[in-house]
Design a protein around this motif. Sequence first.
Motif, PDB file in Angstrom:
ATOM      1  N   TYR A  27       0.856  -1.187   0.000  1.00 36.00           N
ATOM      2  CA  TYR A  27       0.000   0.000   0.000  1.00 36.00           C
ATOM      3  C   TYR A  27       0.891   1.235   0.000  1.00 36.00           C
ATOM      4  O   TYR A  27       2.077   1.166   0.342  1.00 36.00           O
ATOM      5  N   ALA A  28       0.324   2.362  -0.401  1.00 32.57           N
ATOM      6  CA  ALA A  28       1.056   3.632  -0.421  1.00 32.57           C
ATOM      7  C   ALA A  28       0.503   4.550   0.660  1.00 32.57           C
ATOM      8  O   ALA A  28      -0.709   4.655   0.840  1.00 32.57           O
ATOM      9  N   ALA A  29       1.400   5.193   1.380  1.00 23.65           N
ATOM     10  CA  ALA A  29       1.011   6.077   2.477  1.00 23.65           C
ATOM     11  C   ALA A  29       2.195   6.985   2.806  1.00 23.65           C
ATOM     12  O   ALA A  29       3.322   6.745   2.353  1.00 23.65           O
ATOM     13  N   PRO A  30       1.970   8.030   3.610  1.00 22.26           N
ATOM     14  CA  PRO A  30       3.102   8.845   4.051  1.00 22.26           C
ATOM     15  C   PRO A  30       4.044   8.025   4.917  1.00 22.26           C
ATOM     16  O   PRO A  30       3.629   7.103   5.626  1.00 22.26           O
ATOM     17  N   ASP A  31       5.316   8.365   4.863  1.00 18.14           N
ATOM     18  CA  ASP A  31       6.298   7.743   5.739  1.00 18.14           C
ATOM     19  C   ASP A  31       6.128   8.345   7.137  1.00 18.14           C
ATOM     20  O   ASP A  31       6.251   9.557   7.309  1.00 18.14           O
ATOM     21  N   PRO A  32       5.826   7.521   8.162  1.00 14.19           N
ATOM     22  CA  PRO A  32       5.585   8.081   9.498  1.00 14.19           C
ATOM     23  C   PRO A  32       6.745   8.916  10.030  1.00 14.19           C
ATOM     24  O   PRO A  32       6.528   9.850  10.806  1.00 14.19           O
ATOM     25  N   SER A  33       7.956   8.605   9.606  1.00 16.27           N
ATOM     26  CA  SER A  33       9.109   9.353  10.118  1.00 16.27           C
ATOM     27  C   SER A  33       9.065  10.817   9.689  1.00 16.27           C
ATOM     28  O   SER A  33       9.603  11.689  10.382  1.00 16.27           O
ATOM     29  N   ALA A  34       8.412  11.093   8.547  1.00 21.70           N
ATOM     30  CA  ALA A  34       8.347  12.476   8.064  1.00 21.70           C
ATOM     31  C   ALA A  34       7.545  13.359   9.010  1.00 21.70           C
ATOM     32  O   ALA A  34       7.828  14.558   9.146  1.00 21.70           O
ATOM     33  N   GLY A  35       6.540  12.796   9.668  1.00 25.59           N
ATOM     34  CA  GLY A  35       5.674  13.587  10.535  1.00 25.59           C
ATOM     35  C   GLY A  35       6.122  13.679  11.975  1.00 25.59           C
ATOM     36  O   GLY A  35       5.449  14.323  12.797  1.00 25.59           O
ATOM     37  N   LEU A  36       7.269  13.058  12.325  1.00 25.78           N
ATOM     38  CA  LEU A  36       7.702  13.050  13.718  1.00 25.78           C
ATOM     39  C   LEU A  36       7.961  14.450  14.285  1.00 25.78           C
ATOM     40  O   LEU A  36       7.552  14.736  15.425  1.00 25.78           O
ATOM     41  N   PRO A  37       8.619  15.361  13.561  1.00 30.51           N
ATOM     42  CA  PRO A  37       8.830  16.701  14.140  1.00 30.51           C
ATOM     43  C   PRO A  37       7.519  17.400  14.503  1.00 30.51           C
ATOM     44  O   PRO A  37       7.415  18.035  15.557  1.00 30.51           O
ATOM     45  N   PHE A  38       6.513  17.269  13.632  1.00 25.20           N
ATOM     46  CA  PHE A  38       5.219  17.884  13.950  1.00 25.20           C
ATOM     47  C   PHE A  38       4.606  17.232  15.181  1.00 25.20           C
ATOM     48  O   PHE A  38       4.121  17.908  16.090  1.00 25.20           O
ATOM     49  N   ASN A  39       4.592  15.898  15.219  1.00 26.19           N
ATOM     50  CA  ASN A  39       4.010  15.197  16.366  1.00 26.19           C
ATOM     51  C   ASN A  39       4.697  15.610  17.668  1.00 26.19           C
ATOM     52  O   ASN A  39       4.032  15.841  18.689  1.00 26.19           O
ATOM     53  N   GLN A  40       6.004  15.712  17.621  1.00 22.79           N
ATOM     54  CA  GLN A  40       6.752  16.059  18.830  1.00 22.79           C
ATOM     55  C   GLN A  40       6.425  17.474  19.297  1.00 22.79           C
ATOM     56  O   GLN A  40       6.238  17.709  20.499  1.00 22.79           O
ATOM     57  N   LYS A  41       6.313  18.420  18.355  1.00 19.38           N
ATOM     58  CA  LYS A  41       6.002  19.790  18.762  1.00 19.38           C
ATOM     59  C   LYS A  41       4.559  19.883  19.257  1.00 19.38           C
ATOM     60  O   LYS A  41       4.278  20.572  20.247  1.00 19.38           O
ATOM     61  N   PHE A  42       3.640  19.168  18.609  1.00 21.68           N
ATOM     62  CA  PHE A  42       2.246  19.177  19.054  1.00 21.68           C
ATOM     63  C   PHE A  42       2.142  18.609  20.466  1.00 21.68           C
ATOM     64  O   PHE A  42       1.477  19.188  21.340  1.00 21.68           O
ATOM     65  N   GLU A  43       2.793  17.477  20.694  1.00 15.96           N
ATOM     66  CA  GLU A  43       2.725  16.835  22.005  1.00 15.96           C
ATOM     67  C   GLU A  43       3.373  17.706  23.082  1.00 15.96           C
ATOM     68  O   GLU A  43       2.863  17.802  24.203  1.00 15.96           O
ATOM     69  N   ALA A  44       4.487  18.346  22.752  1.00  9.68           N
ATOM     70  CA  ALA A  44       5.160  19.204  23.721  1.00  9.68           C
ATOM     71  C   ALA A  44       4.317  20.436  24.054  1.00  9.68           C
ATOM     72  O   ALA A  44       4.300  20.905  25.199  1.00  9.68           O
ATOM     73  N   THR A  45       3.603  20.943  23.060  1.00  7.97           N
ATOM     74  CA  THR A  45       2.801  22.153  23.256  1.00  7.97           C
ATOM     75  C   THR A  45       1.500  21.870  23.986  1.00  7.97           C
ATOM     76  O   THR A  45       1.049  22.673  24.816  1.00  7.97           O
ATOM     77  N   TYR A  46       0.906  20.722  23.698  1.00  8.10           N
ATOM     78  CA  TYR A  46      -0.437  20.457  24.212  1.00  8.10           C
ATOM     79  C   TYR A  46      -0.496  19.271  25.181  1.00  8.10           C
ATOM     80  O   TYR A  46      -1.498  18.578  25.275  1.00  8.10           O
ATOM     81  N   GLY A  47       0.580  19.046  25.912  1.00  8.15           N
ATOM     82  CA  GLY A  47       0.527  18.113  27.017  1.00  8.15           C
ATOM     83  C   GLY A  47       0.575  16.652  26.660  1.00  8.15           C
ATOM     84  O   GLY A  47      -0.101  15.836  27.303  1.00  8.15           O
ATOM     85  N   GLY A  48       1.347  16.290  25.645  1.00  5.89           N
ATOM     86  CA  GLY A  48       1.564  14.884  25.334  1.00  5.89           C
ATOM     87  C   GLY A  48       0.473  14.199  24.561  1.00  5.89           C
ATOM     88  O   GLY A  48       0.503  12.983  24.384  1.00  5.89           O
ATOM     89  N   VAL A  49      -0.498  14.937  24.067  1.00  3.26           N
ATOM     90  CA  VAL A  49      -1.585  14.342  23.280  1.00  3.26           C
ATOM     91  C   VAL A  49      -1.107  14.124  21.851  1.00  3.26           C
ATOM     92  O   VAL A  49      -0.645  15.062  21.192  1.00  3.26           O
ATOM     93  N   THR A  50      -1.207  12.885  21.366  1.00  4.46           N
ATOM     94  CA  THR A  50      -0.794  12.589  19.989  1.00  4.46           C
ATOM     95  C   THR A  50      -1.846  13.091  19.011  1.00  4.46           C
ATOM     96  O   THR A  50      -3.027  12.753  19.140  1.00  4.46           O
ATOM     97  N   PRO A  51      -1.466  13.901  18.027  1.00  2.00           N
ATOM     98  CA  PRO A  51      -2.459  14.456  17.102  1.00  2.00           C
ATOM     99  C   PRO A  51      -2.942  13.429  16.096  1.00  2.00           C
ATOM    100  O   PRO A  51      -2.167  12.562  15.662  1.00  2.00           O
ATOM    101  N   PRO A  52      -4.204  13.499  15.680  1.00  7.42           N
ATOM    102  CA  PRO A  52      -4.681  12.635  14.599  1.00  7.42           C
ATOM    103  C   PRO A  52      -4.055  13.045  13.276  1.00  7.42           C
ATOM    104  O   PRO A  52      -3.525  14.159  13.135  1.00  7.42           O
ATOM    105  N   SER A  53      -4.124  12.170  12.293  1.00 12.43           N
ATOM    106  CA  SER A  53      -3.453  12.432  11.018  1.00 12.43           C
ATOM    107  C   SER A  53      -4.001  13.661  10.314  1.00 12.43           C
ATOM    108  O   SER A  53      -3.266  14.355   9.604  1.00 12.43           O
ATOM    109  N   ILE A  54      -5.280  13.970  10.490  1.00 13.09           N
ATOM    110  CA  ILE A  54      -5.866  15.136   9.814  1.00 13.09           C
ATOM    111  C   ILE A  54      -5.197  16.429  10.288  1.00 13.09           C
ATOM    112  O   ILE A  54      -5.161  17.419   9.560  1.00 13.09           O
ATOM    113  N   ASP A  55      -4.636  16.412  11.489  1.00 17.26           N
ATOM    114  CA  ASP A  55      -3.970  17.618  11.994  1.00 17.26           C
ATOM    115  C   ASP A  55      -2.758  17.975  11.157  1.00 17.26           C
ATOM    116  O   ASP A  55      -2.408  19.153  11.013  1.00 17.26           O
ATOM    117  N   LYS A  56      -2.088  16.961  10.596  1.00 16.38           N
ATOM    118  CA  LYS A  56      -0.927  17.255   9.749  1.00 16.38           C
ATOM    119  C   LYS A  56      -1.360  17.927   8.458  1.00 16.38           C
ATOM    120  O   LYS A  56      -0.662  18.821   7.949  1.00 16.38           O
TER     121      LYS A  56
END
Length: 415
Positions: A309-338
Amino acid sequence: MATAAALALAGCSTAPRPTATGGEVSSMQPTAHATRTQGPVALLVPLTGPYGAIGQSIEKAVKLAFSAPGAPRLDVENTGGTAAGAASAAHNAIGKGAGLILGPLTMAEARAVTPIAQSAGVNVLAFTNDDSVARPGIWPLGISPDQQVGRVVSYAIESGRTRTAAILPDNLFGRLMAAALRRTTARLGAPPPHIGYYSASFSSLNATTRSISQFDSRGAGLMSRIRAARDEDSAAGRRLAAKLRSEPVPPPPFDALLLGATSEDLAELQTFLPYYEAGPPQVQLMGPALWSSRARAMATHEVLRGAIYAAPDPSAGLPFNQKFEATYGGVTPPSIDKVAFDAAAISVLAAHEGGYKTSVLTASSGFSGTDGPLRLLPNGHVERGLAVFRIEPNGPKVVSPAPQTLPSPAPSPNA
């Protein structure tokens, strides 16, 4: 390539000019230009209603991008998750002078907003993945069936699996996958695909699988010959029947099969495909990006191991996930947030590049998004760089990495 996401994550206030990339070409169409390219950016999301929690998370993601120095003003409008609410929100935003609209979330909302935005000359970066809403000035940024299917089928064809078929649900998602399959095979010069649709029933899926695999002329035909030989009631007939029983069932008329199944129907296909001799290793199974969340469970079934199957590489979104979690208390964002963050980052970049002009948004170099490179085409469609994954017992494995840049588009025929 303009690094919109990277700039927003870093809080950088200046953006590099886009630079061209090399590679294959893609078709483009001329576009109408927005007449309003200055002013605040309007975010249209459902802050209440059944999608309220999603909308509130989207708002957080967008505000991350707008925390960059020099970002334009952001106005947030609640759509309530309905087409009427989205239309009202668009009117309100445009009345306040919005120069660009981010959102809305769903296909129905985007369709309601489109005529309002177009009549006001305001560009829209919508969050839906339904590219049927695409048109000049309206870009659906969600990862669409067309992008997913085009990438995975291209990989299969380029790997030598040129005879394609599909077993798809008889709904909008299935029809979009079918259209993408036809476009991809035509573009690559492969034979037209055989496509079958099934409704939400065991019997329909069974019948569709049997029909697409042409089992009646393969396996059933072999069984008929065995019965005829046995019915001769002679030594020669018995010898022929024994010989025929040792013969393998002829392969199906395809070597790559696109599946739209994602839940119970996928479990049923694990039984049907081997029964009708239409699975691996003769056939490469392919599927949607939704398989990424089910890949480990799928790998426990022998029939589905090796499916791609074809999909985004999860490693590409790690910087965004880390900043979101750091800003909003460790909550992992859903994919639509990216998707929403990319839209916001592009708008911040565009503001630094002289406004939300169509020429800026459709820069041929595209943008470096949280899910990889993407490019907005003048006709409203969006190109993305996706990776291809293979389902394996230890987790999905990248068999074709996402490109770092997108190939240069072909010049407009009117240029």
